[in-house]
Design a protein around this motif. Structure first.
Motif, PDB file in Angstrom:
ATOM      1  N   CYS A  51      -4.026 -21.902   7.956  1.00 20.62           N
ATOM      2  CA  CYS A  51      -3.238 -20.959   8.621  1.00 20.62           C
ATOM      3  C   CYS A  51      -3.719 -19.748   8.223  1.00 20.62           C
ATOM      4  O   CYS A  51      -4.098 -18.449   9.452  1.00 20.62           O
ATOM      5  CB  CYS A  51      -2.030 -20.454   8.589  1.00 20.62           C
ATOM      6  N   PHE A  52      -3.677 -19.305   6.807  1.00 16.52           N
ATOM      7  CA  PHE A  52      -4.300 -17.290   6.691  1.00 16.52           C
ATOM      8  C   PHE A  52      -5.635 -17.221   6.585  1.00 16.52           C
ATOM      9  O   PHE A  52      -5.925 -16.267   7.317  1.00 16.52           O
ATOM     10  CB  PHE A  52      -4.486 -17.678   5.272  1.00 16.52           C
ATOM     11  N   ARG A  95      -2.609 -24.701   4.539  1.00 16.41           N
ATOM     12  CA  ARG A  95      -1.563 -22.709   4.172  1.00 16.41           C
ATOM     13  C   ARG A  95      -3.329 -22.448   4.082  1.00 16.41           C
ATOM     14  O   ARG A  95      -3.375 -21.174   4.312  1.00 16.41           O
ATOM     15  CB  ARG A  95      -0.798 -22.881   2.655  1.00 16.41           C
ATOM     16  N   ASN A  96      -4.227 -22.667   3.894  1.00 16.31           N
ATOM     17  CA  ASN A  96      -5.418 -22.183   3.373  1.00 16.31           C
ATOM     18  C   ASN A  96      -5.973 -22.005   5.388  1.00 16.31           C
ATOM     19  O   ASN A  96      -5.901 -20.878   5.476  1.00 16.31           O
ATOM     20  CB  ASN A  96      -6.272 -23.061   3.031  1.00 16.31           C
ATOM     21  N   GLU A 124      -2.395 -21.876  -7.871  1.00 19.56           N
ATOM     22  CA  GLU A 124      -2.832 -23.193  -6.839  1.00 19.56           C
ATOM     23  C   GLU A 124      -2.997 -24.528  -8.014  1.00 19.56           C
ATOM     24  O   GLU A 124      -2.755 -25.482  -7.220  1.00 19.56           O
ATOM     25  CB  GLU A 124      -3.743 -22.754  -6.429  1.00 19.56           C
ATOM     26  N   ASN A 161       2.191 -18.860  -2.023  1.00 21.88           N
ATOM     27  CA  ASN A 161       2.954 -19.634  -3.637  1.00 21.88           C
ATOM     28  C   ASN A 161       3.599 -19.414  -4.586  1.00 21.88           C
ATOM     29  O   ASN A 161       4.134 -20.384  -5.459  1.00 21.88           O
ATOM     30  CB  ASN A 161       1.110 -20.617  -4.243  1.00 21.88           C
ATOM     31  N   ALA A 219      -1.763 -16.111   1.013  1.00 21.57           N
ATOM     32  CA  ALA A 219      -2.175 -17.537   0.959  1.00 21.57           C
ATOM     33  C   ALA A 219      -1.178 -17.628  -0.587  1.00 21.57           C
ATOM     34  O   ALA A 219      -0.187 -18.307  -1.395  1.00 21.57           O
ATOM     35  CB  ALA A 219      -3.248 -18.678   0.880  1.00 21.57           C
ATOM     36  N   ASN A 220      -2.149 -17.547  -1.494  1.00 23.47           N
ATOM     37  CA  ASN A 220      -1.763 -16.828  -2.820  1.00 23.47           C
ATOM     38  C   ASN A 220      -0.462 -16.160  -2.843  1.00 23.47           C
ATOM     39  O   ASN A 220       0.791 -16.928  -3.823  1.00 23.47           O
ATOM     40  CB  ASN A 220      -2.532 -16.343  -3.348  1.00 23.47           C
ATOM     41  N   SER A 256      -6.619 -14.457   1.294  1.00 22.49           N
ATOM     42  CA  SER A 256      -6.395 -15.030   0.216  1.00 22.49           C
ATOM     43  C   SER A 256      -5.388 -15.304   0.042  1.00 22.49           C
ATOM     44  O   SER A 256      -4.314 -15.827  -1.341  1.00 22.49           O
ATOM     45  CB  SER A 256      -7.809 -15.411  -0.406  1.00 22.49           C
TER      46      SER A 256
END
Length: 116
Positions: A61-62, A58-59, A43, A98, A94-95, A91
């Motif tokens: 949405c997840f 992104r955060n 991040e 990324n 989302a990661n 989390s």
């Protein structure tokens, strides 16, 4: 070995030697799996490039997906492990996005030539 590997070895040793923790072993491993995904997420790279809109979207949405899963499947205190998996999934997903998007900034390749 990097710090994360040492952390997981220490966690495994604690679970092996402290019998009081064995009762919570699945929960501990589930919650600690978030460490790997946070490391993979990079991040900091997106913060350097000031992609705050992407990070926020992104955060959101997840987290919404995680909340929907939470409200759908977790019913009472016996669903503690399921609760832990849904929070980690919010989390971790989302990661992972990324990590997959890192190709925008980095190229990955293996090389077998060593510069001694």
């Amino acid at each position: 070995m990097c710090f994360g590997q040492w952390a997981y070895l220490g966690l495994a040793a604690c679970l092996l030697f402290f019998s009081k923790l064995r009762e919570y072993e699945p929960l501990i491993w589930t919650l600690s799996s978030g460490i790997i995904f946070t490391t993979l997420g990079c991040e900091w790279l997106y913060a350097i490039h000031e992609e705050y809109g992407y990070l926020a979207l992104r955060n959101i949405c997840f987290q919404v997906l995680s909340l929907i899963l939470l409200l759908t499947y977790v019913k009472d205190e016996s669903d503690l492990l399921l609760y832990a998996w849904t929070t980690v999934a919010g989390s971790a997903g989302a990661n992972l996005i990324n990590f997959l998007r890192l190709r925008k900034y980095c190229t990955w390749s293996f090389t077998w030539r060593f510069s001694w």
